[in-house]
Design an enzyme around this catalytic site. Structure first.
Site, PDB file in Angstrom:
ATOM      1  N   LEU A 222       0.814  -1.214   0.000  1.00  0.00           N
ATOM      2  CA  LEU A 222       0.000   0.000   0.000  1.00  0.00           C
ATOM      3  C   LEU A 222       0.844   1.259   0.000  1.00  0.00           C
ATOM      4  O   LEU A 222       0.489   2.251  -0.637  1.00  0.00           O
ATOM      5  CB  LEU A 222      -0.937   0.004   1.205  1.00  0.00           C
ATOM      6  CG  LEU A 222      -2.259  -0.758   1.063  1.00  0.00           C
ATOM      7  CD1 LEU A 222      -2.027  -2.253   0.872  1.00  0.00           C
ATOM      8  CD2 LEU A 222      -3.160  -0.518   2.282  1.00  0.00           C
ATOM      9  N   GLY A 223       1.945   1.251   0.743  1.00  0.00           N
ATOM     10  CA  GLY A 223       2.766   2.445   0.802  1.00  0.00           C
ATOM     11  C   GLY A 223       3.988   2.267   1.685  1.00  0.00           C
ATOM     12  O   GLY A 223       4.153   1.240   2.349  1.00  0.00           O
TER      13      GLY A 223
ATOM     14  N   GLU B  63       1.214   6.564   6.737  1.00  0.00           N
ATOM     15  CA  GLU B  63       2.573   6.787   6.248  1.00  0.00           C
ATOM     16  C   GLU B  63       3.102   8.166   6.648  1.00  0.00           C
ATOM     17  O   GLU B  63       4.288   8.317   6.938  1.00  0.00           O
ATOM     18  CB  GLU B  63       2.630   6.611   4.731  1.00  0.00           C
ATOM     19  CG  GLU B  63       2.252   5.222   4.230  1.00  0.00           C
ATOM     20  CD  GLU B  63       3.076   4.096   4.827  1.00  0.00           C
ATOM     21  OE1 GLU B  63       4.183   4.365   5.355  1.00  0.00           O
ATOM     22  OE2 GLU B  63       2.617   2.941   4.773  1.00  0.00           O
TER      23      GLU B  63
ATOM     24  N   TRP C 267       2.566  -1.478  17.680  1.00  0.00           N
ATOM     25  CA  TRP C 267       3.028  -2.643  18.430  1.00  0.00           C
ATOM     26  C   TRP C 267       4.547  -2.678  18.561  1.00  0.00           C
ATOM     27  O   TRP C 267       5.117  -3.624  19.121  1.00  0.00           O
ATOM     28  CB  TRP C 267       2.528  -3.932  17.768  1.00  0.00           C
ATOM     29  CG  TRP C 267       3.100  -4.225  16.422  1.00  0.00           C
ATOM     30  CD1 TRP C 267       4.171  -5.012  16.134  1.00  0.00           C
ATOM     31  CD2 TRP C 267       2.647  -3.715  15.162  1.00  0.00           C
ATOM     32  NE1 TRP C 267       4.409  -5.032  14.779  1.00  0.00           N
ATOM     33  CE2 TRP C 267       3.488  -4.245  14.155  1.00  0.00           C
ATOM     34  CE3 TRP C 267       1.602  -2.868  14.775  1.00  0.00           C
ATOM     35  CZ2 TRP C 267       3.316  -3.948  12.800  1.00  0.00           C
ATOM     36  CZ3 TRP C 267       1.441  -2.581  13.435  1.00  0.00           C
ATOM     37  CH2 TRP C 267       2.290  -3.107  12.468  1.00  0.00           C
TER      38      TRP C 267
ATOM     39  N   VAL D  35       6.058   5.573  22.868  1.00  0.00           N
ATOM     40  CA  VAL D  35       4.931   6.417  23.277  1.00  0.00           C
ATOM     41  C   VAL D  35       4.314   5.808  24.536  1.00  0.00           C
ATOM     42  O   VAL D  35       3.956   4.631  24.542  1.00  0.00           O
ATOM     43  CB  VAL D  35       3.874   6.525  22.159  1.00  0.00           C
ATOM     44  CG1 VAL D  35       2.693   7.373  22.622  1.00  0.00           C
ATOM     45  CG2 VAL D  35       4.489   7.123  20.899  1.00  0.00           C
TER      46      VAL D  35
ATOM     47  N   THR E 174       0.252   4.521  24.541  1.00  0.00           N
ATOM     48  CA  THR E 174      -0.242   3.461  23.653  1.00  0.00           C
ATOM     49  C   THR E 174       0.054   2.123  24.328  1.00  0.00           C
ATOM     50  O   THR E 174       1.179   1.892  24.767  1.00  0.00           O
ATOM     51  CB  THR E 174       0.441   3.498  22.275  1.00  0.00           C
ATOM     52  OG1 THR E 174       1.852   3.391  22.432  1.00  0.00           O
ATOM     53  CG2 THR E 174       0.095   4.788  21.557  1.00  0.00           C
TER      54      THR E 174
ATOM     55  N   ASP F   7      -9.263   0.857   6.687  1.00  0.00           N
ATOM     56  CA  ASP F   7      -9.415   2.310   6.797  1.00  0.00           C
ATOM     57  C   ASP F   7     -10.583   2.723   7.676  1.00  0.00           C
ATOM     58  O   ASP F   7     -10.472   3.654   8.482  1.00  0.00           O
ATOM     59  CB  ASP F   7      -9.594   2.929   5.402  1.00  0.00           C
ATOM     60  CG  ASP F   7      -8.266   3.088   4.677  1.00  0.00           C
ATOM     61  OD1 ASP F   7      -7.284   2.420   5.072  1.00  0.00           O
ATOM     62  OD2 ASP F   7      -8.206   3.870   3.709  1.00  0.00           O
TER      63      ASP F   7
END
Length: 362
Positions: A234-235, A275, A286, A297, A300, A333
């Protein structure tokens, strides 16, 4: 007698003044504490190796591309270390206790959501000019201006906590939803016809047929390349610290924006949100490893794998509830719709004085 008393008083005042000069507040000398003991750059060779799913699902190759660039450029690891140090130092300088955050030590927010309330970093609203490079082999790949506009709109909603799904955040995590306060403005679109039918992840999409770089002022703009990557990818993005000649984000034609060629279940523009998160120094949620790996972080939750599709809530790994709806996971998404306060701090720190993206600010 009055003169003696007056003289003694003056001496006392001078003595107190000198004592103050010699014993300033301890905060005047305190160094901001920065813990880098958990920092790492290399990750598992393939993004999904912990699940055995290969490239199934979202197919982000940012970490694999990073590993390759680290092998090719011996100095990149030091640059990324310095950027991480600056990020943590800036975040710590804004904390009331002066102790560095940005270091989750793999513990995340646990099941209580965790994390500190956002602190004013003094940067205000950040505006990022965008250049979109469209590389097309056929008419369908030459995506419309409307499709490009739809992607910019998604970014502005997602990076300002203004998307339509934000009210779906579970109460467990509602207290740490981050508003990054970043606006993206399309500056120009560059279209080029190409004989290539797919580009892969070796940055070929970033160079034209004559070998010249398509990058336009990477120090002041976010460059996006849109074309057929191939391989179900995808990217991918380049993290801060990499070469200016390849700085930016690549997304496949079928996963860009919300109209035109955008294809379900990745037709919500969230591949670019994901991205751009990498481009702004976010790791996968993860931590690209097992339970002892971290995304740097604190709010999270720790996890040891990505999530796919639209998982039910709660989904639990590493004895904590996964934040599956975070943009830095691998879900579809429609099922990702939040950043956290901690992620917000990391991204915005790049624009502080001396930060890796500070030159973008006017």
């Amino acid at each position: 007698m009055k003169k003696v008393i007056f003289t003694i008083a003056i001496c006392a005042i001078v003595a107190v003044s000198c004592e103050k000069e010699q014993s300033p507040e301890i905060n005047d000398f305190q160094e901001v504490q920065v813990d880098m003991s958990d920092f790492f750059v290399y990750t598992d060779e393939t993004d999904d190796s912990t699940t055995g799913k290969g490239n199934e699902g979202r197919g982000c190759h940012s970490m694999k591309v990073l590993n390759q660039k680290l092998k090719e450029n011996p100095g990149l690891e030091k640059k990324m270390y310095d950027i991480e140090y600056q990020t943590r130092k800036f975040i710590a300088s804004k904390k009331p206790d002066g102790v560095g955050n940005g270091n989750g030590n793999g513990n995340g927010g646990g099941d209580d959501g965790g994390g500190d309330p956002p602190v004013d970093d003094g940067l205000g609203t950040i505006t990022i000019p965008v250049i979109v490079h469209v590389l097309y082999n056929n008419a369908a790949e030459n995506i419309s201006d409307q499709q490009i506009a739809s992607q910019i709109a998604v970014l502005n909603n997602d990076f300002n906590a203004a998307n339509n799904d934000i009210n779906q955040v579970p109460s467990l995590f509602s207290g740490v939803v981050g508003d990054i306060d970043i606006n993206f403005v399309l500056d120009q679109t560059i279209r080029k016809s190409t004989s290539r039918t797919s580009f892969g992840t070796n940055d070929a999409i970033k160079f034209d047929s004559q070998g010249g770089s398509d990058v336009v002022t990477p120090n002041t703009h976010l460059n996006m390349w849109v074309g057929n990557i191939g391989g179900g990818i995808l990217g991918y993005a380049q993290f801060p610290g990499g070469s200016a000649a390849t700085d930016g984000v690549v997304v496949g034609t079928d996963y860009f924006g919300t109209s035109g060629t955008a294809t379900a279940p990745f037709d919500g523009g969230r591949t670019m949100t994901h991205e751009v998160g990498h481009w702004l120094n976010l790791r996968h949620i993860w931590g690209d490893g097992r339970c002892n790996r971290d995304d740097f972080v604190s709010d999270t939750p720790k996890s040891d794998r990505p999530n796919y599709g639209c998982p039910s809530f709660p989904t639990t790994h590493c004895r904590s509830t996964d934040m599956t709806m975070n943009y830095m996971d691998y879900v579809d998404d429609e099922c990702m719709y939040m950043f956290t306060n901690g992620q917000t701090e990391r991204m915005r720190a790049l624009f502080a004085s001396g930060g890796a993206r500070a030159s973008i600010l006017p």
